[in-house]
Design a protein around this motif. Sequence first.
Motif, PDB file in Angstrom:
ATOM      1  N   ASP A 102      53.032  30.216  35.225  1.00 59.92           N
ATOM      2  CA  ASP A 102      51.731  30.877  35.365  1.00 59.92           C
ATOM      3  C   ASP A 102      51.229  30.801  36.807  1.00 59.92           C
ATOM      4  O   ASP A 102      50.701  31.774  37.340  1.00 59.92           O
ATOM      5  CB  ASP A 102      50.690  30.248  34.443  1.00 59.92           C
ATOM      6  CG  ASP A 102      50.897  30.625  32.984  1.00 59.92           C
ATOM      7  OD1 ASP A 102      51.577  31.634  32.701  1.00 59.92           O
ATOM      8  OD2 ASP A 102      50.367  29.901  32.116  1.00 59.92           O
ATOM      9  N   ARG A 103      51.417  29.640  37.435  1.00 58.89           N
ATOM     10  CA  ARG A 103      50.988  29.501  38.827  1.00 58.89           C
ATOM     11  C   ARG A 103      51.796  30.432  39.726  1.00 58.89           C
ATOM     12  O   ARG A 103      51.255  31.088  40.603  1.00 58.89           O
ATOM     13  CB  ARG A 103      51.129  28.057  39.309  1.00 58.89           C
ATOM     14  CG  ARG A 103      50.673  27.938  40.742  1.00 58.89           C
ATOM     15  CD  ARG A 103      50.628  26.579  41.366  1.00 58.89           C
ATOM     16  NE  ARG A 103      51.191  25.462  40.700  1.00 58.89           N
ATOM     17  CZ  ARG A 103      50.617  24.255  40.678  1.00 58.89           C
ATOM     18  NH1 ARG A 103      49.462  24.048  41.260  1.00 58.89           N
ATOM     19  NH2 ARG A 103      51.221  23.247  40.080  1.00 58.89           N
ATOM     20  N   LEU A 108      52.296  35.183  43.181  1.00 58.64           N
ATOM     21  CA  LEU A 108      53.066  36.361  43.567  1.00 58.64           C
ATOM     22  C   LEU A 108      52.366  37.679  43.265  1.00 58.64           C
ATOM     23  O   LEU A 108      52.687  38.697  43.868  1.00 58.64           O
ATOM     24  CB  LEU A 108      54.445  36.339  42.906  1.00 58.64           C
ATOM     25  CG  LEU A 108      55.359  35.218  43.376  1.00 58.64           C
ATOM     26  CD1 LEU A 108      56.721  35.331  42.705  1.00 58.64           C
ATOM     27  CD2 LEU A 108      55.512  35.212  44.881  1.00 58.64           C
ATOM     28  N   HIS A 109      51.417  37.670  42.358  1.00 54.79           N
ATOM     29  CA  HIS A 109      50.739  38.908  41.994  1.00 54.79           C
ATOM     30  C   HIS A 109      49.292  38.938  42.481  1.00 54.79           C
ATOM     31  O   HIS A 109      48.505  39.776  42.048  1.00 54.79           O
ATOM     32  CB  HIS A 109      50.801  39.116  40.477  1.00 54.79           C
ATOM     33  CG  HIS A 109      52.195  39.202  39.960  1.00 54.79           C
ATOM     34  ND1 HIS A 109      53.014  40.277  40.225  1.00 54.79           N
ATOM     35  CD2 HIS A 109      52.934  38.330  39.237  1.00 54.79           C
ATOM     36  CE1 HIS A 109      54.193  40.063  39.666  1.00 54.79           C
ATOM     37  NE2 HIS A 109      54.177  38.892  39.066  1.00 54.79           N
ATOM     38  N   ARG A 125      43.123  32.970  47.489  1.00 57.25           N
ATOM     39  CA  ARG A 125      43.925  33.741  46.538  1.00 57.25           C
ATOM     40  C   ARG A 125      42.977  34.356  45.530  1.00 57.25           C
ATOM     41  O   ARG A 125      42.107  33.675  44.985  1.00 57.25           O
ATOM     42  CB  ARG A 125      44.906  32.821  45.810  1.00 57.25           C
ATOM     43  CG  ARG A 125      45.725  33.527  44.728  1.00 57.25           C
ATOM     44  CD  ARG A 125      46.600  32.546  43.957  1.00 57.25           C
ATOM     45  NE  ARG A 125      45.821  31.650  43.127  1.00 57.25           N
ATOM     46  CZ  ARG A 125      45.409  31.927  41.886  1.00 57.25           C
ATOM     47  NH1 ARG A 125      45.700  33.072  41.321  1.00 57.25           N
ATOM     48  NH2 ARG A 125      44.711  31.046  41.194  1.00 57.25           N
ATOM     49  N   SER A 126      43.143  35.636  45.276  1.00 53.97           N
ATOM     50  CA  SER A 126      42.332  36.339  44.290  1.00 53.97           C
ATOM     51  C   SER A 126      43.282  37.107  43.382  1.00 53.97           C
ATOM     52  O   SER A 126      44.106  37.885  43.845  1.00 53.97           O
ATOM     53  CB  SER A 126      41.369  37.302  45.002  1.00 53.97           C
ATOM     54  OG  SER A 126      40.547  37.935  44.054  1.00 53.97           O
ATOM     55  N   ILE A 137      38.855  37.088  36.851  1.00 53.19           N
ATOM     56  CA  ILE A 137      39.210  37.022  38.270  1.00 53.19           C
ATOM     57  C   ILE A 137      39.388  35.556  38.629  1.00 53.19           C
ATOM     58  O   ILE A 137      38.455  34.765  38.551  1.00 53.19           O
ATOM     59  CB  ILE A 137      38.113  37.649  39.161  1.00 53.19           C
ATOM     60  CG1 ILE A 137      37.891  39.107  38.794  1.00 53.19           C
ATOM     61  CG2 ILE A 137      38.499  37.508  40.633  1.00 53.19           C
ATOM     62  CD1 ILE A 137      36.709  39.745  39.490  1.00 53.19           C
ATOM     63  N   GLU A 138      40.625  35.209  38.965  1.00 51.08           N
ATOM     64  CA  GLU A 138      40.912  33.846  39.407  1.00 51.08           C
ATOM     65  C   GLU A 138      40.839  33.816  40.927  1.00 51.08           C
ATOM     66  O   GLU A 138      41.408  34.686  41.585  1.00 51.08           O
ATOM     67  CB  GLU A 138      42.330  33.430  39.007  1.00 51.08           C
ATOM     68  CG  GLU A 138      42.571  33.325  37.538  1.00 51.08           C
ATOM     69  CD  GLU A 138      44.027  32.981  37.236  1.00 51.08           C
ATOM     70  OE1 GLU A 138      44.876  33.026  38.145  1.00 51.08           O
ATOM     71  OE2 GLU A 138      44.289  32.682  36.068  1.00 51.08           O
TER      72      GLU A 138
END
Length: 175
Positions: A102-103, A108-109, A125-126, A137-138
């Motif tokens: 998951d990380r 990567l995305h 990182r968004s 939204i992470e």
Amino acid sequence: MTKGRWEENEIAVEEADRFYKFIGEYVISFQWLEFKIDEVLLIANSRDRAATYDWLVRQTNAKKVEAFHELARANGMLASEMLDNWDSLLTSVVARLHTERDRRNGLLHAQFLFDFLAIGQPVIRSHLRKRGGEVVIEQEDLSAERCAQIMKDLAYLSADFLKICRAVTAVVTRE
């Protein structure tokens, strides 16, 4: 990336370079985990390597982790002779492999914001995701400290994972 905002700032350029190095090291380290899963599955199914290769290329990482988990559990009685904490270690490693996957996907995305480097802030990182029908939204700052912790987590996972791989390989090659 709005490089014009920070490209004149030597410290910001160094921070960007550190971040690019981190991403490269992370990706290569994660690919090693993927390779080891494939390797163990190939060794276990060595009688029909062509079919195993065909199967491997069609699987997601999540499915390979589950196949590895099933193989390890199926050989757990003998493998537990080699590792005292077999059950808890296997459970922990499989959960951590999924967390790391998951990380990896989150890294990567994601989109990376370099805009605040000039004022001494880390890369951000968004990542937009959909979870349970909701858009999430992470965001995470990827400071040097955070990147070091991510690599440390990956190193500990790799060490524990290698113990499991060695035990499973030893058992499946006994036959």
